[in-house]
Scaffold this active site. Structure first.
Site, PDB file in Angstrom:
ATOM      1  N   GLY A  55       7.550   7.787 -13.063  1.00 55.60           N
ATOM      2  CA  GLY A  55       6.449   8.736 -13.072  1.00 55.60           C
ATOM      3  C   GLY A  55       5.067   8.126 -12.950  1.00 55.60           C
TER       4      GLY A  55
ATOM      5  CG  ASN B 260      11.474  14.854 -10.059  1.00 51.94           C
ATOM      6  OD1 ASN B 260      12.144  15.166 -11.023  1.00 51.94           O
ATOM      7  ND2 ASN B 260      10.750  15.772  -9.442  1.00 51.94           N
ATOM      8  CB  THR B 261       6.713  12.074 -10.755  1.00 51.84           C
ATOM      9  OG1 THR B 261       7.639  12.095 -11.844  1.00 51.84           O
ATOM     10  CG2 THR B 261       5.338  12.438 -11.274  1.00 51.84           C
TER      11      THR B 261
ATOM     12  CB  ALA C 174      11.484   4.836 -11.203  1.00 55.18           C
ATOM     13  N   GLY C 175       8.661   5.214  -9.524  1.00 50.82           N
ATOM     14  CA  GLY C 175       7.388   4.555  -9.285  1.00 50.82           C
ATOM     15  C   GLY C 175       6.748   4.832  -7.950  1.00 50.82           C
TER      16      GLY C 175
ATOM     17  CE  LYS D  74      18.454   7.594 -11.675  1.00 51.27           C
ATOM     18  NZ  LYS D  74      17.124   8.224 -11.746  1.00 51.27           N
TER      19      LYS D  74
END
Length: 332
Positions: free
Chosen positions: A236, A284-285, A262-263, A175
């Protein structure tokens, strides 16, 4: 003889080859990548390469960065995620950073059902070589590790990082992300495109983090990227998909998988991404910083599956006025 190892000057008796150095440091050569004066040294050369006074050495490994173990694909599975010829049962990809410990990481990844996990490439802590490692909890033979370039701000840094990753673990599916600034963590698309071209020529299969710009997405696919990964919102942030129109345009024009990256903040965000026609979601977050990460991982798994099924089913058209469900003929 003085060597600088991961930025720290240390003295050793000469002569010294790489194998002997790693033994001295208590490091397993099978779990690291070794760079000497900005040149990667193949593992097979460790016994033969003699180190010299003044050499600068980097020793890196993988850390957490981005039902049960990965569900096995079989002939009955007609809807796998396919990236660069590799088939994955789950359309959810999860990061391995930000958890309170490796045990929680393992539990959350298992609950997510993911069979691909992102990992960061970082310096080995040579002061504590015996510390547990991510691979002790997530077996690389069970999960596909997806090395990323988190923290890289130019093409050269990203290319160097992924070459080290390939040496450390043998993975060519990677990635790529090249960030523009530390406040927004938005991708620098000029440097991203530059790095992608170099990596693809070097034999990597590149999954690329990018803005939600359909024109840049097309350029990345044209140079040979294996998957396009537009952001939903800043990394995040948990804001969810901010520009569904552009995501839809990217999906409609793409001939490779489109994976929102993301997001994402909660399960409904993941479902929306899949209902837009995306091939997968990376997060992830949203899981790691939930009050109950393991339960959130399970929720994300269900959301991705539900969103995919809804997309394949085809939603009803939106209407301006009510449309009764029960027939009016024969009304009493």
């Amino acid at each position: 003889m003085r060597l600088t190892i991961n930025g720290e000057a240390r003295d050793f008796p000469a002569p010294l080859n790489i194998d002997s150095l790693l033994t001295n440091l208590g490091l397993d050569p099978r779990r690291i990548a070794f760079e000497r004066n900005l040149e990667i040294v193949p593992r097979s050369e460790y016994p033969r390469v003699t180190l010299n006074d003044g050499d600068r050495v980097e020793i890196v490994h993988f850390i957490g960065g981005g039902a049960g173990p990965a569900a096995a694909l079989d002939a009955a599975d007609g809807d796998p995620l396919v990236v660069a010829g590799r088939r994955f049962a789950s359309r959810l990809i999860v990061g391995t950073g930000k958890y309170q410990d490796f045990e929680q990481t393992r539990a959350a990844v298992e609950a997510s059902g993911a069979d691909m996990v992102t990992v960061a490439v970082r310096r080995v802590n040579i002061a504590e070589p015996g510390k547990p490692m991510l691979a002790d909890y997530l077996d690389p033979k069970t999960y596909t590790y997806l090395p990323n370039t988190a923290g890289c701000y130019n093409a050269d840094e990203a290319v160097r990082t992924l070459r080290l990753a390939r040496e450390a673990g043998g993975w060519s599916l990677v990635k790529l992300e090249v960030l523009g600034d530390k406040k927004t963590l938005y991708p620098d698309m000029i440097e991203t495109l530059k790095a992608a071209e170099v990596l693809i020529k070097d034999g990597f299969d590149v999954m690329v983090y990018c803005t939600d710009d359909p024109l840049f997405a097309r350029k990345l696919e044209d140079v040979g990227c294996a998957a396009i990964m537009p952001l939903a919102a800043p990394i995040g942030s948990g804001l969810g998909i901010q520009n569904p129109i552009n995501i839809r345009l990217i999906v409609e024009q793409a001939n490779v998988p489109v994976i929102v990256d993301a997001g994402v903040g909660t399960a409904s965000d993941a479902a929306i991404a899949m209902e837009l026609g995306c091939d997968g979601v990376l997060m992830n977050t949203a899981i790691a910083e939930a009050r109950d990460p393991v339960r959130m991982a399970s929720a994300m798994r269900l959301a991705v599956e539900a969103g995919r099924q809804a997309y394949l089913a085809g939603r009803m058209p939106k209407k301006r006025y009510a449309d009764p469900s029960s027939p009016l003929a024969g009304l009493i």
